[in-house]
Design a protein around this motif. Structure first.
Motif, short mmCIF file in Angstrom:
data_model
loop_
_atom_site.label_atom_id
_atom_site.label_comp_id
_atom_site.label_asym_id
_atom_site.label_seq_id
_atom_site.Cartn_x
_atom_site.Cartn_y
_atom_site.Cartn_z
N ASP B 14 22.50 52.38 156.54
CA ASP B 14 22.66 52.85 157.94
C ASP B 14 22.67 54.23 158.00
OD1 ASP B 14 23.14 50.41 159.12
OD2 ASP B 14 25.52 50.55 158.88
N ILE B 18 23.53 56.70 150.07
CA ILE B 18 24.69 56.06 148.94
C ILE B 18 24.34 56.24 147.61
CG2 ILE B 18 26.22 54.15 148.43
CD1 ILE B 18 26.37 54.74 151.24
N ASN B 38 36.02 54.02 143.32
CA ASN B 38 35.90 53.26 144.66
C ASN B 38 34.72 54.07 145.42
OD1 ASN B 38 39.27 52.14 144.59
ND2 ASN B 38 37.54 50.90 144.14
N GLY B 39 34.02 53.34 146.14
CA GLY B 39 33.01 53.88 147.26
C GLY B 39 31.62 54.59 146.35
N SER B 40 31.59 54.62 144.83
CA SER B 40 30.53 55.32 144.36
C SER B 40 29.43 54.78 144.58
CB SER B 40 31.24 55.84 142.99
OG SER B 40 31.15 54.48 142.41
N GLY B 41 29.05 53.77 144.93
CA GLY B 41 27.75 53.26 144.88
C GLY B 41 27.40 51.98 143.96
N LYS B 42 28.36 51.59 143.18
CA LYS B 42 28.17 50.48 142.03
C LYS B 42 27.89 49.26 142.86
CE LYS B 42 32.45 50.57 140.65
NZ LYS B 42 33.10 51.31 141.78
N SER B 43 28.58 48.76 143.77
CA SER B 43 27.66 47.38 144.40
C SER B 43 26.57 47.52 145.37
CB SER B 43 28.97 46.91 145.54
OG SER B 43 30.00 46.57 144.68
N THR B 44 26.54 48.86 145.66
CA THR B 44 25.10 49.25 146.19
C THR B 44 24.12 49.18 145.46
OG1 THR B 44 26.43 50.61 147.89
CG2 THR B 44 24.05 51.16 147.83
N GLN B 87 30.50 40.54 144.17
CA GLN B 87 32.16 40.95 143.96
C GLN B 87 32.93 40.21 145.10
OE1 GLN B 87 32.39 45.15 145.07
NE2 GLN B 87 34.76 45.21 144.83
N GLU B 173 32.14 43.53 139.29
CA GLU B 173 33.62 43.12 139.18
C GLU B 173 34.04 41.71 139.22
OE1 GLU B 173 36.31 45.31 141.73
OE2 GLU B 173 34.86 47.13 142.14
N HIS B 205 36.16 48.09 136.69
CA HIS B 205 36.95 49.16 136.76
C HIS B 205 38.03 49.49 135.53
CE1 HIS B 205 36.39 50.55 141.00
NE2 HIS B 205 36.48 49.42 141.52
N1 LIG Z 1 27.00 48.51 155.74
C1 LIG Z 1 27.77 49.79 155.42
N2 LIG Z 1 27.59 50.92 156.35
C2 LIG Z 1 28.05 52.00 156.07
N3 LIG Z 1 28.49 52.36 154.83
C3 LIG Z 1 28.65 51.36 153.82
C4 LIG Z 1 28.05 50.17 154.02
N4 LIG Z 1 28.27 49.47 152.86
C5 LIG Z 1 28.76 50.27 152.08
N5 LIG Z 1 28.81 51.54 152.87
C6 LIG Z 1 29.32 52.57 151.75
O1 LIG Z 1 28.60 53.04 150.72
C7 LIG Z 1 29.58 53.30 149.81
C8 LIG Z 1 29.23 52.79 148.70
O2 LIG Z 1 29.66 51.37 148.57
P1 LIG Z 1 29.81 50.10 147.32
O3 LIG Z 1 30.14 49.17 147.99
O4 LIG Z 1 28.61 50.73 146.74
O5 LIG Z 1 30.88 51.05 146.55
P2 LIG Z 1 31.71 50.50 145.15
O6 LIG Z 1 31.24 51.51 144.08
O7 LIG Z 1 30.85 49.07 144.76
O8 LIG Z 1 33.00 50.36 145.43
P3 LIG Z 1 34.28 49.53 144.67
O9 LIG Z 1 34.58 50.01 143.48
O10 LIG Z 1 35.52 49.93 145.76
O11 LIG Z 1 33.73 48.15 144.70
C9 LIG Z 1 31.01 53.36 150.30
O12 LIG Z 1 31.29 54.42 150.70
C10 LIG Z 1 30.70 52.33 151.42
O13 LIG Z 1 31.73 52.63 152.63
#
Ligand SMILES: Nc1ncnc2c1ncn2[C@@H]1O[C@H](COP(=O)(O)OP(=O)(O)OP(=O)(O)O)[C@@H](O)[C@H]1O
Ligand SMILES: [Mg+2]
Lengths: 484, 254
Positions: B14, B18, B38-44, B87, B173, B205
């Motif tokens: 969006d 990330i 959390n939120g650092s971008g791993k799942s991304t 996840q 995870e 984690h």
């Molecule tokens: N569809 C979306 N729209 C806007 N922001 C998003 C969207 N999907 C993910 N994000 C943001 O992207 C960032 C990275 O998310 P991600 O899921 O990659 O984190 P993560 O490292 O896997 O976290 P966690 O340890 O909590 O699983 C987060 O700040 C999340 O809010």
């Protein structure tokens, strides 16, 4: 590519059954009046009771037409139908007393074989007898002799009128009287053919009975009528399939089906309806206005409707069961899919009259594109229906965000001992679901079709084997281009 | 040869950036852990590798077994041997686990030019993998993930991995939600799959998982970048000190 594009792509595949067959047809002029009715009856060489019944039906219909009493309650929209602009009888020219398939027009046989329906008994799967209805008439019925050994009658309606007038007279209109509704009245007046099946006492019909309806001619309506009677302890499973060529004008299909089950008899009626749905902009397609009803006349009888509706521009159809006999059972399993500009208003009626009667309704609606899908169901528990039970489940699946799903359940209970359960859900095919399946190696099309098959599973497992496979293919084809 | 090579990868969701320039190389046969707040971008990162279309790649290059991964559709990446354990595994109503997994395996076999397996050939394979993961046989017939407990879903992901035998597995995870016994079972399943021609990325984690699946390398992902890489001892250090000591700005983000 976004999810909705993928779904859209999958749903917009071309209609594959849209070819036109060049045959010499015997057509009567367009238009409808008492002379039309007499002409149809004469062409069919019918006994007097038939003409009388048709004329009564016509007069009833004409009075409704004059009063502009065409039903408008359904959640569908279409321009007014010009009933004088339709040809009410059109039949491929053929020798009057065909003895074998060799005398059926080869073009007509060719049309059926293109549709995957072989009318040659040797080439058929042994388990299915077919009555082939082409425009207004039945052109062939297979395995008649084999069925006759067991006393099962399976033939075209016209033949039944000639050879078994007593049975026809006894049951015709006994479940769906001509006065039932506007389209039932029209059908009763002009119907030209259909299938007739009679299973005698104690006989389990040894094969699936099936009718394949094909509309071919232009500007023609198809008005067929099916009557199935199963005597005490008998069993019949009947399948119905339908297709039509692609044409720009809408064509009217107004059929009536009547089923009668006596004590301990069972009828299983399955439909895979794939009339031409119109093009992507919503031009053309069949108006499918059908009255289907079964009567569980005997104790412990059972009637089960299973339908997979993927075709037609408009579907207006409520296969119903009147549960008169004690302990009788009515079932309705339905998948209705609307894509592009298709509209479906479909559902069922279960009328409980006998004691300990039981009904089950499982309705699955799938909407894609601009499709509008309505479930309309009525469950009525009459005073005498002590111990009646109904279970209703309506699930809607939306693909994309321009389609709609609507649910109108009507429940009327006049006996305090009734037990009713109703469940409903609406869900969307999610991008996350599609991605999950694709991550495992399935294409977007395969993913969507898997999700939809999962959604429809409770209905598909009620279909006879071959039909279930057919239905799954049909759903994925009908949805092609609609996945995003 | 490297199984996976990520160069300067930037990705957006969006229109929000990330991933902000990831560089990472994973040789064949190695296990790499990715940790981070959390939120650092791993799942991304996992989703971008698996080619999810809603994640837009703005810049960079990714080679998977020498091929351009970013040019692949999700199913192509899968058929080339990339597996992602989700996840949050997704439910598919009305489709049995066994049916789904056979369809997936056959799609991949078809891609490789191999004949499909029928149910008779397939079920013993599935049975063996389910036994390895100590999953009851009745899960074969149940709808994919429907009504599974959180831990059962995670275990089911590993069953799928074991059946599909990928070249690169990205486990997002997989340990979260598992009880202690299940964690050991899953670790055993993953360890059984370690081989010289398969690489594994573990997103986690917790050190706990890495006690059972000892990684070759550990990377820390923070705010869309890999800010530190090291051996298994790095994870222990993180466990003790949190993320604040490597990136003071993140002190509050753990
Ligand atoms: N569809 C979306 N729209 C806007 N922001 C998003 C969207 N999907 C993910 N994000 C943001 O992207 C960032 C990275 O998310 P991600 O899921 O990659 O984190 P993560 O490292 O896997 O976290 P966690 O340890 O909590 O699983 C987060 O700040 C999340 O809010
Ligand atoms: Mg995550």
């Amino acid at each position: 590519m976004t999810t909705s594009n993928t779904i859209q792509d999958i749903a917009s595949q071309e209609y594959k059954w849209g070819f036109i067959t060049e045959v010499d047809e015997d057509r009567i002029p367009k238009g409808l009046n008492e002379d039309t009715i007499r002409l149809i009856s004469t062409k069919k060489n019918e006994p007097g009771f038939m003409l009388d019944w048709r004329l009564k039906a016509y007069r009833h219909w004409a009075s409704l037409e004059r009063a502009h009493a065409e039903p408008t309650w359904a959640h569908i929209k279409h321009p007014p139908i010009d009933y004088q602009g339709i040809t009410y009888y059109s039949a491929p020219k053929q020798k009057p007393n065909r003895k074998s398939l060799d005398e059926v027009d080869p073009e007509v046989l060719e049309a059926y074989s293109k549709l995957g329906i072989s009318l040659n008994e040797q080439k058929r799967l042994a388990g299915v007898a077919v009555d082939a209805v082409f425009d207004s008439v039945s052109v062939a019925t297979t395995f008649k002799a084999k069925l006759a050994e067991k006393g099962v009658i399976f033939c075209s309606f016209s033949e039944a009128v000639q050879k078994h007038p007593d049975l026809v007279k006894k049951y015709l209109g006994s479940v769906v009287p001509y006065s039932d509704n506007f389209f039932a009245a029209l059908n009763a007046a002009v119907f030209s053919d259909g299938s007739f099946a009679y299973v005698p006492k104690g006989v389990r019909c040894p094969m699936e009975l099936s009718t394949y309806f094909r509309i071919n001619a232009a500007d023609t309506g198809q008005f067929e009528r099916t009557l199935i009677v199963v005597e005490e302890g008998g069993y019949a499973s009947y399948l119905e399939g339908c297709t039509a060529p692609k044409r720009d004008e809408n064509q009217l299909h107004a059929a009536v089906v009547e089923l009668i089950a006596l004590d301990n008899a069972q009828i299983k009626y399955s439909t895979v309806q794939n009339w031409y749905p119109g093009d992507k902009e919503g031009n053309g397609g069949i108006y499918n206005f059908v009255t289907k009803r079964g009567k569980c006349l005997g104790n412990n009888s059972k009637i089960s409707w299973t339908q997979v509706e993927t075709g037609s521009a408009i579907t207006w159809k409520y296969p119903s069961v009147i549960l008169m006999g004690d302990n009788s059972v009515g079932e309705f399993y339905s998948v209705a899919l609307t894509n592009n500009y298709q509209q479906a208003d479909t559902g069922t009626k279960m009328i409980h009259m006998g004691k300990n009667t039981k009904s089950t309704i499982i309705a699955k609606g799938i909407s894609a594109g601009h499709g509008q899908n309505t479930y309309r169901g009525q469950v009525k528990i009459m005073k005498g229906a002590t111990g009646a039970r109904n279970y209703t489940q309506c699930d809607s699946l939306l693909i994309g965000d321009q389609c709609g799903a609507h649910t109108f359940p009507y429940i009327e209970v006049r006996n305090g001992s009734a037990r009713m359960e109703h469940e409903a859900s609406t869900s969307k095919i999610g991008e996350d679901q599609i991605f999950y399946l694709r991550q495992r190696g399935l294409s977007a099309e395969e993913a969507v079709s898997m999700i939809i098959n999962g959604f429809c599973k409770q209905v598909f497992r009620e279909l006879p084997m071959e039909f279930a496979v057919e239905a799954q293919k049909l759903l994925s084809v009908s949805l092609e281009g609609s996945v995003g | 040869m490297n199984m996976l090579e990520i160069r300067n990868l930037h990705a957006r969701i969006d229109n929000q950036e990330i991933l902000k320039g990831i560089d990472l190389a994973i040789p064949a046969g190695e296990v790499h852990a990715i940790m981070g707040p959390n939120g650092s971008g791993k799942s991304t990162l996992a989703h971008v590798l698996a080619r999810r279309e809603s994640y837009e790649v703005a810049e960079g290059q990714v080679l998977f077994q020498g091929k351009d991964l970013l040019a692949m559709k999700p199913e192509e990446a899968a058929c080339e041997g990339l597996f992602m354990a989700f996840q949050y595994p997704v439910e598919v109503a009305g489709i049995s686990n066994a049916y789904f997994l056979r369809a997936a395996l056959n799609a991949q076999r078809k891609y490789r030019g191999e004949d499909p397996l029928d149910a008779i050939d397939f079920l013993p394979i599935l049975k063996a993998k389910m036994e390895l993961l100590e999953m009851d046989e009745r899960f074969q017939g149940r709808s994919v993930n429907e009504g599974f407990s959180g831990g059962e879903k995670k275990r089911n992901e590993i069953v799928q991995m074991a059946v599909l035998e990928p070249r690169l597995a990205v486990l997002d995870e997989t340990d979260s939600g598992l009880d202690i016994d299940a964690l050991k079972i899953v670790a055993r399943g993953v360890n059984a799959m370690r081989s010289p021609d398969r690489s594994i990325v573990l997103i986690t984690h917790y050190q706990r998982l890495l006690d059972y699946i000892v990684p070759d390398y550990v990377h820390v992902l923070a705010n869309g970048r890999i800010i530190r890489s090291g051996g298994p001892e790095l994870a222990l250090e993180l466990e003790n000190k949190g993320y604040g000591w490597i990136a003071p700005a993140l002190a509050g983000a753990q």
